[in-house]
Structures are given as structure tokens and as C-alpha cells.
Scaffold this motif. Structure first.
Motif, PDB file in Angstrom:
ATOM      1  N   ALA A 111      -1.980   4.307  17.613  1.00 59.38           N
ATOM      2  CA  ALA A 111      -0.756   4.728  18.305  1.00 59.38           C
ATOM      3  C   ALA A 111       0.509   4.291  17.582  1.00 59.38           C
ATOM      4  O   ALA A 111       1.589   4.773  17.894  1.00 59.38           O
ATOM      5  CB  ALA A 111      -0.750   4.178  19.729  1.00 59.38           C
ATOM      6  N   THR A 112       0.394   3.406  16.630  1.00 66.69           N
ATOM      7  CA  THR A 112       1.588   2.884  15.953  1.00 66.69           C
ATOM      8  C   THR A 112       1.813   3.555  14.609  1.00 66.69           C
ATOM      9  O   THR A 112       0.880   3.968  13.937  1.00 66.69           O
ATOM     10  CB  THR A 112       1.513   1.361  15.762  1.00 66.69           C
ATOM     11  OG1 THR A 112       2.755   0.916  15.252  1.00 66.69           O
ATOM     12  CG2 THR A 112       0.419   0.952  14.801  1.00 66.69           C
ATOM     13  N   THR A 113       3.070   3.693  14.255  1.00 65.66           N
ATOM     14  CA  THR A 113       3.424   4.189  12.926  1.00 65.66           C
ATOM     15  C   THR A 113       4.113   3.086  12.133  1.00 65.66           C
ATOM     16  O   THR A 113       4.622   3.321  11.062  1.00 65.66           O
ATOM     17  CB  THR A 113       4.365   5.404  13.024  1.00 65.66           C
ATOM     18  OG1 THR A 113       5.526   5.019  13.742  1.00 65.66           O
ATOM     19  CG2 THR A 113       3.685   6.571  13.711  1.00 65.66           C
ATOM     20  N   VAL A 114       4.116   1.867  12.690  1.00 64.13           N
ATOM     21  CA  VAL A 114       4.777   0.729  12.066  1.00 64.13           C
ATOM     22  C   VAL A 114       3.829   0.091  11.051  1.00 64.13           C
ATOM     23  O   VAL A 114       2.673  -0.169  11.361  1.00 64.13           O
ATOM     24  CB  VAL A 114       5.158  -0.318  13.146  1.00 64.13           C
ATOM     25  CG1 VAL A 114       5.786  -1.535  12.518  1.00 64.13           C
ATOM     26  CG2 VAL A 114       6.080   0.305  14.171  1.00 64.13           C
ATOM     27  N   PRO A 115       4.300  -0.168   9.840  1.00 67.66           N
ATOM     28  CA  PRO A 115       3.440  -0.855   8.866  1.00 67.66           C
ATOM     29  C   PRO A 115       3.098  -2.272   9.338  1.00 67.66           C
ATOM     30  O   PRO A 115       3.802  -2.842  10.160  1.00 67.66           O
ATOM     31  CB  PRO A 115       4.308  -0.912   7.605  1.00 67.66           C
ATOM     32  CG  PRO A 115       5.411   0.047   7.806  1.00 67.66           C
ATOM     33  CD  PRO A 115       5.607   0.164   9.283  1.00 67.66           C
ATOM     34  N   PHE A 116       2.038  -2.813   8.811  1.00 71.75           N
ATOM     35  CA  PHE A 116       1.625  -4.176   9.120  1.00 71.75           C
ATOM     36  C   PHE A 116       1.804  -5.044   7.884  1.00 71.75           C
ATOM     37  O   PHE A 116       1.823  -4.563   6.766  1.00 71.75           O
ATOM     38  CB  PHE A 116       0.158  -4.210   9.555  1.00 71.75           C
ATOM     39  CG  PHE A 116      -0.053  -3.799  10.986  1.00 71.75           C
ATOM     40  CD1 PHE A 116      -0.442  -4.727  11.926  1.00 71.75           C
ATOM     41  CD2 PHE A 116       0.149  -2.490  11.401  1.00 71.75           C
ATOM     42  CE1 PHE A 116      -0.640  -4.361  13.250  1.00 71.75           C
ATOM     43  CE2 PHE A 116      -0.040  -2.110  12.715  1.00 71.75           C
ATOM     44  CZ  PHE A 116      -0.438  -3.051  13.642  1.00 71.75           C
ATOM     45  N   ILE A 117       1.923  -6.338   8.130  1.00 68.17           N
ATOM     46  CA  ILE A 117       2.030  -7.317   7.044  1.00 68.17           C
ATOM     47  C   ILE A 117       1.036  -8.434   7.328  1.00 68.17           C
ATOM     48  O   ILE A 117       0.824  -8.803   8.488  1.00 68.17           O
ATOM     49  CB  ILE A 117       3.472  -7.868   6.926  1.00 68.17           C
ATOM     50  CG1 ILE A 117       3.603  -8.743   5.688  1.00 68.17           C
ATOM     51  CG2 ILE A 117       3.902  -8.609   8.165  1.00 68.17           C
ATOM     52  CD1 ILE A 117       5.040  -9.070   5.338  1.00 68.17           C
ATOM     53  N   SER A 118       0.405  -8.942   6.292  1.00 66.53           N
ATOM     54  CA  SER A 118      -0.566 -10.012   6.467  1.00 66.53           C
ATOM     55  C   SER A 118      -0.390 -11.078   5.397  1.00 66.53           C
ATOM     56  O   SER A 118      -0.166 -10.778   4.235  1.00 66.53           O
ATOM     57  CB  SER A 118      -1.993  -9.471   6.394  1.00 66.53           C
ATOM     58  OG  SER A 118      -2.913 -10.515   6.612  1.00 66.53           O
ATOM     59  N   ASP A 130       0.846  -1.180   0.000  1.00 74.14           N
ATOM     60  CA  ASP A 130       0.000   0.000   0.000  1.00 74.14           C
ATOM     61  C   ASP A 130       0.887   1.238   0.000  1.00 74.14           C
ATOM     62  O   ASP A 130       1.669   1.433   0.932  1.00 74.14           O
ATOM     63  CB  ASP A 130      -0.909   0.004   1.228  1.00 74.14           C
ATOM     64  CG  ASP A 130      -1.812   1.218   1.261  1.00 74.14           C
ATOM     65  OD1 ASP A 130      -2.428   1.535   0.225  1.00 74.14           O
ATOM     66  OD2 ASP A 130      -1.895   1.867   2.321  1.00 74.14           O
ATOM     67  N   PRO A 131       0.796   2.098  -1.029  1.00 74.29           N
ATOM     68  CA  PRO A 131       1.673   3.258  -1.097  1.00 74.29           C
ATOM     69  C   PRO A 131       1.434   4.293   0.002  1.00 74.29           C
ATOM     70  O   PRO A 131       2.319   5.080   0.306  1.00 74.29           O
ATOM     71  CB  PRO A 131       1.391   3.851  -2.484  1.00 74.29           C
ATOM     72  CG  PRO A 131       0.080   3.303  -2.897  1.00 74.29           C
ATOM     73  CD  PRO A 131      -0.097   2.005  -2.177  1.00 74.29           C
ATOM     74  N   GLU A 132       0.271   4.278   0.635  1.00 73.68           N
ATOM     75  CA  GLU A 132      -0.020   5.265   1.678  1.00 73.68           C
ATOM     76  C   GLU A 132       0.470   4.843   3.056  1.00 73.68           C
ATOM     77  O   GLU A 132       0.860   5.678   3.864  1.00 73.68           O
ATOM     78  CB  GLU A 132      -1.516   5.558   1.732  1.00 73.68           C
ATOM     79  CG  GLU A 132      -1.998   6.340   0.532  1.00 73.68           C
ATOM     80  CD  GLU A 132      -3.411   6.834   0.685  1.00 73.68           C
ATOM     81  OE1 GLU A 132      -3.946   6.859   1.815  1.00 73.68           O
ATOM     82  OE2 GLU A 132      -4.001   7.203  -0.349  1.00 73.68           O
ATOM     83  N   THR A 133       0.436   3.545   3.360  1.00 76.01           N
ATOM     84  CA  THR A 133       0.788   3.085   4.711  1.00 76.01           C
ATOM     85  C   THR A 133       2.054   2.233   4.733  1.00 76.01           C
ATOM     86  O   THR A 133       2.574   1.946   5.804  1.00 76.01           O
ATOM     87  CB  THR A 133      -0.347   2.238   5.301  1.00 76.01           C
ATOM     88  OG1 THR A 133      -0.520   1.065   4.495  1.00 76.01           O
ATOM     89  CG2 THR A 133      -1.649   3.022   5.388  1.00 76.01           C
ATOM     90  N   ASP A 134       2.519   1.793   3.597  1.00 76.86           N
ATOM     91  CA  ASP A 134       3.649   0.874   3.445  1.00 76.86           C
ATOM     92  C   ASP A 134       3.344  -0.518   4.007  1.00 76.86           C
ATOM     93  O   ASP A 134       4.233  -1.327   4.215  1.00 76.86           O
ATOM     94  CB  ASP A 134       4.934   1.433   4.049  1.00 76.86           C
ATOM     95  CG  ASP A 134       6.169   0.794   3.438  1.00 76.86           C
ATOM     96  OD1 ASP A 134       6.114   0.415   2.250  1.00 76.86           O
ATOM     97  OD2 ASP A 134       7.180   0.648   4.141  1.00 76.86           O
ATOM     98  N   CYS A 135       2.079  -0.796   4.284  1.00 76.43           N
ATOM     99  CA  CYS A 135       1.678  -2.133   4.716  1.00 76.43           C
ATOM    100  C   CYS A 135       1.804  -3.073   3.522  1.00 76.43           C
ATOM    101  O   CYS A 135       1.783  -2.645   2.366  1.00 76.43           O
ATOM    102  CB  CYS A 135       0.243  -2.133   5.215  1.00 76.43           C
ATOM    103  SG  CYS A 135       0.007  -1.230   6.762  1.00 76.43           S
ATOM    104  N   ARG A 136       1.937  -4.369   3.821  1.00 77.70           N
ATOM    105  CA  ARG A 136       2.105  -5.360   2.758  1.00 77.70           C
ATOM    106  C   ARG A 136       1.208  -6.570   2.990  1.00 77.70           C
ATOM    107  O   ARG A 136       0.988  -6.975   4.126  1.00 77.70           O
ATOM    108  CB  ARG A 136       3.562  -5.809   2.672  1.00 77.70           C
ATOM    109  CG  ARG A 136       4.461  -4.661   2.261  1.00 77.70           C
ATOM    110  CD  ARG A 136       5.901  -5.048   2.213  1.00 77.70           C
ATOM    111  NE  ARG A 136       6.688  -3.863   1.882  1.00 77.70           N
ATOM    112  CZ  ARG A 136       7.869  -3.606   2.397  1.00 77.70           C
ATOM    113  NH1 ARG A 136       8.432  -4.417   3.244  1.00 77.70           N
ATOM    114  NH2 ARG A 136       8.507  -2.515   2.054  1.00 77.70           N
ATOM    115  N   GLY A 137       0.749  -7.138   1.903  1.00 74.28           N
ATOM    116  CA  GLY A 137       0.001  -8.380   1.931  1.00 74.28           C
ATOM    117  C   GLY A 137       0.717  -9.381   1.048  1.00 74.28           C
ATOM    118  O   GLY A 137       1.251  -9.029   0.000  1.00 74.28           O
ATOM    119  N   ILE A 138       0.737 -10.634   1.489  1.00 71.91           N
ATOM    120  CA  ILE A 138       1.435 -11.689   0.757  1.00 71.91           C
ATOM    121  C   ILE A 138       0.428 -12.773   0.387  1.00 71.91           C
ATOM    122  O   ILE A 138      -0.430 -13.124   1.197  1.00 71.91           O
ATOM    123  CB  ILE A 138       2.554 -12.299   1.620  1.00 71.91           C
ATOM    124  CG1 ILE A 138       3.583 -11.228   1.919  1.00 71.91           C
ATOM    125  CG2 ILE A 138       3.205 -13.497   0.942  1.00 71.91           C
ATOM    126  CD1 ILE A 138       4.660 -11.667   2.870  1.00 71.91           C
TER     127      ILE A 138
END
Length: 100
Positions: free
Chosen positions: A64-71, A33-41
Motif C-alpha cells: 500500500a505504500t509508495t514511500v521508499p524504505f531505508i535500512s 536501489d534504482p527501481e524503488t529508491d530504497c537505501r541501505g547504509i
């Protein structure tokens, strides 16, 4: 968060995945995701995009987090607190954890 918008705006590639602990020998689809840097695999593109929606949803549920998520699937979503092996060396990662 609109799931359809996240699904459509994803940048999708097919690559060996070293984002999860351990390494996959088979290339998998990775949606970012270009807005959050989250990733899906996923094993196929649509699965990666769908898993990205889970990751972005988790990101927005944790204000509260600024860390991207991965799923890698529903119920398999984690904060992404490590980098790809190509972005840093193991020694650099270990050194960043040490207090001196």
C-alpha cells in the motif's frame, strides 16, 4: 524480489549520512536501489548492499505504500518520509507539514 539482483544493481556511494535522524560525521556507504529508491547504509560497501536488500524487502512487504524504505541493518528498517538536508531546507520541510 530476488535478493541477489537487488544486491548487484545497487548504486553505491560513500558520503556523510544525513538520511537518518541526526547526522553522522563519518562518511558511510549508501546503497540506493534504482527501481524503488530504497537505501541501505553500512560501515562498508557489502553491509550497505545487504541493508539495501532489507529495505527493498520491507518495501515489497508493504504494497500500500509508495514511500521508499531505508535500512541500517536487519530490524532497523524504516519508511523514508524525510529528505536529505541537501534536497530541502528545514523551513521548507516544516512549511510542508502545516495545513495553510
Amino acid at each position: 524480489m530476488d535478493p541477489e539482483t537487488v544486491f548487484e544493481r545497487a548504486d553505491v556511494t560513500r558520503e556523510p549520512v544525513d538520511l537518518l535522524p541526526g547526522r553522522s560525521e563519518e562518511p558511510l556507504w549508501v546503497a540506493t536501489d534504482p527501481e524503488t529508491d530504497c537505501r541501505g547504509i553500512g560501515d562498508f560497501e557489502k553491509a550497505a548492499r545487504t541493508n539495501l536488500v532489507y529495505a527493498v524487502e520491507a518495501y515489497h512487504d508493504e504494497p500500500a505504500t509508495t514511500v521508499p524504505f531505508i535500512s541500517a541493518g536487519k530490524g532497523q528498517t524504516y519508511e523514508m518520509r524525510w529528505l536529505r538536508a541537501s534536497e530541502t531546507t528545514l523551513a521548507d520541510r516544516l512549511q510542508s507539514l502545516l495545513p495553510f
